[in-house]
Design an enzyme around this catalytic site. Sequence first.
Site, PDB file in Angstrom:
ATOM      1  N   CYS A 175       0.900  -0.996   0.007  1.00 36.85           N
ATOM      2  CA  CYS A 175       0.142   0.003  -0.051  1.00 36.85           C
ATOM      3  C   CYS A 175       0.828   1.113  -0.015  1.00 36.85           C
ATOM      4  CB  CYS A 175      -0.783  -0.163   1.158  1.00 36.85           C
ATOM      5  SG  CYS A 175      -1.567   1.566   1.561  1.00 36.85           S
TER       6      CYS A 175
HETATM    7  N1  LIG Z   1      -7.396  -0.852   2.097  1.00 34.35           N
HETATM    8  C1  LIG Z   1      -6.860  -0.087   1.579  1.00 34.35           C
HETATM    9  O1  LIG Z   1      -5.889   0.719   2.312  1.00 34.35           O
HETATM   10  C2  LIG Z   1      -6.872   0.266   0.067  1.00 34.35           C
HETATM   11  C3  LIG Z   1      -7.236  -0.764  -0.726  1.00 34.35           C
HETATM   12  N2  LIG Z   1      -7.423  -0.295  -2.026  1.00 34.35           N
HETATM   13  C4  LIG Z   1      -7.796  -1.532  -2.934  1.00 34.35           C
HETATM   14  O2  LIG Z   1      -7.668  -1.253  -4.123  1.00 34.35           O
HETATM   15  C5  LIG Z   1      -8.621  -1.784  -5.129  1.00 34.35           C
HETATM   16  C6  LIG Z   1      -9.234  -0.462  -5.817  1.00 34.35           C
HETATM   17  O3  LIG Z   1      -9.999   0.441  -4.866  1.00 34.35           O
HETATM   18  P1  LIG Z   1     -10.862   1.441  -5.402  1.00 34.35           P
HETATM   19  O4  LIG Z   1      -9.919   2.332  -6.046  1.00 34.35           O
HETATM   20  O5  LIG Z   1     -11.685   2.041  -4.309  1.00 34.35           O
HETATM   21  O6  LIG Z   1     -11.802   0.753  -6.623  1.00 34.35           O
HETATM   22  P2  LIG Z   1     -12.622   1.089  -7.657  1.00 34.35           P
HETATM   23  O7  LIG Z   1     -11.341   1.535  -8.667  1.00 34.35           O
HETATM   24  O8  LIG Z   1     -13.378   0.287  -8.012  1.00 34.35           O
HETATM   25  O9  LIG Z   1     -13.298   2.353  -7.133  1.00 34.35           O
HETATM   26  C7  LIG Z   1     -14.678   2.392  -6.504  1.00 34.35           C
HETATM   27  C8  LIG Z   1     -15.375   3.635  -7.098  1.00 34.35           C
HETATM   28  O10 LIG Z   1     -14.920   4.289  -5.756  1.00 34.35           O
HETATM   29  C9  LIG Z   1     -14.431   5.606  -6.453  1.00 34.35           C
HETATM   30  N3  LIG Z   1     -13.344   5.870  -5.334  1.00 34.35           N
HETATM   31  C10 LIG Z   1     -12.418   5.238  -5.178  1.00 34.35           C
HETATM   32  N4  LIG Z   1     -11.537   6.040  -4.195  1.00 34.35           N
HETATM   33  C11 LIG Z   1     -12.560   7.055  -3.700  1.00 34.35           C
HETATM   34  C12 LIG Z   1     -12.167   8.223  -2.889  1.00 34.35           C
HETATM   35  N5  LIG Z   1     -10.837   8.366  -2.431  1.00 34.35           N
HETATM   36  N6  LIG Z   1     -13.169   9.127  -3.103  1.00 34.35           N
HETATM   37  C13 LIG Z   1     -14.037   9.106  -3.799  1.00 34.35           C
HETATM   38  N7  LIG Z   1     -14.453   7.934  -4.560  1.00 34.35           N
HETATM   39  C14 LIG Z   1     -13.543   6.905  -4.502  1.00 34.35           C
HETATM   40  C15 LIG Z   1     -13.963   5.244  -7.655  1.00 34.35           C
HETATM   41  O11 LIG Z   1     -14.251   6.534  -8.469  1.00 34.35           O
HETATM   42  P3  LIG Z   1     -12.848   7.064  -9.130  1.00 34.35           P
HETATM   43  O12 LIG Z   1     -11.717   6.178  -9.151  1.00 34.35           O
HETATM   44  O13 LIG Z   1     -13.438   7.854 -10.250  1.00 34.35           O
HETATM   45  O14 LIG Z   1     -12.328   8.121  -8.046  1.00 34.35           O
HETATM   46  C16 LIG Z   1     -15.126   4.136  -8.107  1.00 34.35           C
HETATM   47  O15 LIG Z   1     -16.248   4.988  -8.530  1.00 34.35           O
HETATM   48  C17 LIG Z   1      -9.735  -2.398  -3.991  1.00 34.35           C
HETATM   49  O16 LIG Z   1      -9.593  -3.715  -4.048  1.00 34.35           O
HETATM   50  C18 LIG Z   1      -9.271  -1.850  -2.680  1.00 34.35           C
HETATM   51  O17 LIG Z   1      -9.597  -2.689  -1.629  1.00 34.35           O
HETATM   52  C19 LIG Z   1      -7.098   0.551  -2.497  1.00 34.35           C
HETATM   53  C20 LIG Z   1      -6.664   1.804  -1.758  1.00 34.35           C
HETATM   54  C21 LIG Z   1      -6.362   1.653  -0.311  1.00 34.35           C
HETATM   55  N1  LIG Z   2      -3.615   1.123  -0.124  1.00 35.11           N
HETATM   56  C1  LIG Z   2      -3.626   0.062  -0.635  1.00 35.11           C
HETATM   57  N2  LIG Z   2      -4.077  -1.211  -0.075  1.00 35.11           N
HETATM   58  C2  LIG Z   2      -4.107  -2.246  -0.634  1.00 35.11           C
HETATM   59  C3  LIG Z   2      -3.916  -2.313  -2.105  1.00 35.11           C
HETATM   60  N3  LIG Z   2      -4.300  -3.704  -2.583  1.00 35.11           N
HETATM   61  C4  LIG Z   2      -4.516  -4.255  -1.199  1.00 35.11           C
HETATM   62  N4  LIG Z   2      -4.610  -3.519  -0.308  1.00 35.11           N
HETATM   63  C5  LIG Z   2      -4.806  -3.908   0.920  1.00 35.11           C
HETATM   64  O1  LIG Z   2      -3.796  -4.378   1.824  1.00 35.11           O
HETATM   65  C6  LIG Z   2      -4.245  -5.785   2.260  1.00 35.11           C
HETATM   66  C7  LIG Z   2      -3.013  -6.632   2.681  1.00 35.11           C
HETATM   67  O2  LIG Z   2      -2.222  -6.058   3.364  1.00 35.11           O
HETATM   68  P1  LIG Z   2      -0.907  -7.126   3.994  1.00 35.11           P
HETATM   69  O3  LIG Z   2      -0.196  -6.080   4.947  1.00 35.11           O
HETATM   70  O4  LIG Z   2      -1.460  -8.289   4.679  1.00 35.11           O
HETATM   71  O5  LIG Z   2       0.052  -7.375   2.785  1.00 35.11           O
HETATM   72  C8  LIG Z   2      -5.415  -5.917   1.484  1.00 35.11           C
HETATM   73  O6  LIG Z   2      -6.177  -6.828   2.316  1.00 35.11           O
HETATM   74  C9  LIG Z   2      -5.976  -4.488   1.184  1.00 35.11           C
HETATM   75  O7  LIG Z   2      -7.082  -4.405   2.020  1.00 35.11           O
HETATM   76  C10 LIG Z   2      -3.585  -1.181  -2.748  1.00 35.11           C
HETATM   77  O8  LIG Z   2      -2.952  -1.073  -3.990  1.00 35.11           O
HETATM   78  N5  LIG Z   2      -3.347  -0.045  -2.019  1.00 35.11           N
END
Ligand SMILES: NC(=O)C1=CN([C@@H]2O[C@H](COP(=O)(O)OP(=O)(O)OC[C@H]3O[C@@H](n4cnc5c(N)ncnc54)[C@H](OP(=O)(O)O)[C@@H]3O)[C@@H](O)[C@H]2O)C=CC1
Ligand SMILES: Nc1nc2c(ncn2[C@@H]2O[C@H](COP(=O)(O)O)[C@@H](O)[C@H]2O)c(=O)[nH]1
Length: 324
Positions: A175
């Site tokens: 991340c």
């Molecule tokens: N656990 C974590 O810390 C994180 C996990 N991830 C993982 O990465 C993958 C992609 O995630 P994600 O980008 O949300 O998925 P998507 O690209 O499918 O986005 C989902 C929707 O949410 C909107 N969106 C995403 N982020 C934001 C934001 N910060 N504010 C407002 N709208 C938002 C997107 O629009 P638009 O793209 O146009 O903004 C889209 O419409 C997922 O599997 C997620 O779990 C990603 C980052 C952090």
């Molecule tokens: N900010 C982001 N978080 C992400 C992304 N892809 C996955 N994840 C999150 O990480 C955990 C796994 O964490 P780990 O420390 O056990 O390796 C996963 O379950 C998601 O919630 C990403 O691209 N950006």
Amino acid sequence: MENVFDYEDIQLIPAKCIVNSRNECDTSIQFGKHTFRIPVVPANMQTIIDEKIATFLAERHYFYVMHRFEPETRKDFIISMKEKKLIASISVGVKDEEYSFIEELANQALVPDYITIDIAHGHSNAVIEMIEHIKKHLPDSFVIAGNVGTPEAVRELENAGADATKVGIGPGKVCITKVKTGFGTGGWQLAALRWCAKAATKPIIADGGIRTHGDIAKSIRFGASMVMIGSLFAGHEESPGTTVEEDGKLYKEYFGSASEYQKGEKKNVEGKKMYVEYKGELQDTLTEMEQDLQSSISYAGGKTLNGIRTVDYVVVKNSIFNGD
Ligand SMILES: NC(=O)C1=CN([C@@H]2O[C@H](COP(=O)(O)OP(=O)(O)OC[C@H]3O[C@@H](n4cnc5c(N)ncnc54)[C@H](OP(=O)(O)O)[C@@H]3O)[C@@H](O)[C@H]2O)C=CC1
Ligand SMILES: Nc1nc2c(ncn2[C@@H]2O[C@H](COP(=O)(O)O)[C@@H](O)[C@H]2O)c(=O)[nH]1
């Protein structure tokens, strides 16, 4: 928020042992309508899980969540798991096509046992509306919503109908949310978990930042029912990531779901790719996790996971790899 800490800042304090062997300690957890061997679930990421691993896990009574990055395969996946009489546990996003997908499942009476709404910033109307949509069309599916990092978010998603919430914004190994946006629970994930757990009335999944098996016990102590793990599950023989060899050593790729490798473009990238050392068979890691957790339960002076939930702890501020 005061007194923040992370996994490596905490040590659990042993209590008098009440078992004669660690084998007596029961690591199973009821989550939704099913009971699983350990309170651990591999992350729903493309380099961590695929259909083969999902089947392997479900057959052996481990919880799993299939990723959502090959959306066209999800319906057949559910059908295939149902035919094998295994739990069907899928992920969805929040875009328009996901709404029709849920309706299509309902129309065909294909009811996943678990549906995880998987987006980066889960404290949003988009997720609340998707929870409501799923509950309207597939009321028997257990809905996990996330990811979030505050008690307010947990309450709102629970009130919208979520059966469990997933806590963790940015603590993951691949991340880069913390550095790209300045936001998240990276570096204080365990404290954020405790904060959220105090507000929760339904189960919480701690997601991200687990670096050792001991961190699983710590997550349970601070309120998790289930622990989602990516990096410790990457690099196995069965793992979907490609394998490379360098200086005679094997490595496998592990990339973030918001990395450019996943997205296919450099837009809103919040994840990176890395290579992890080849770890051998997945079952060996699962078995080791279970044994280590049995040990944790015995140190807690218990016989089940509940023993860990109330154990004393100390804060030892010696952070060495806080938040990556
Ligand atoms: N656990 C974590 O810390 C994180 C996990 N991830 C993982 O990465 C993958 C992609 O995630 P994600 O980008 O949300 O998925 P998507 O690209 O499918 O986005 C989902 C929707 O949410 C909107 N969106 C995403 N982020 C934001 C934001 N910060 N504010 C407002 N709208 C938002 C997107 O629009 P638009 O793209 O146009 O903004 C889209 O419409 C997922 O599997 C997620 O779990 C990603 C980052 C952090
Ligand atoms: N900010 C982001 N978080 C992400 C992304 N892809 C996955 N994840 C999150 O990480 C955990 C796994 O964490 P780990 O420390 O056990 O390796 C996963 O379950 C998601 O919630 C990403 O691209 N950006």
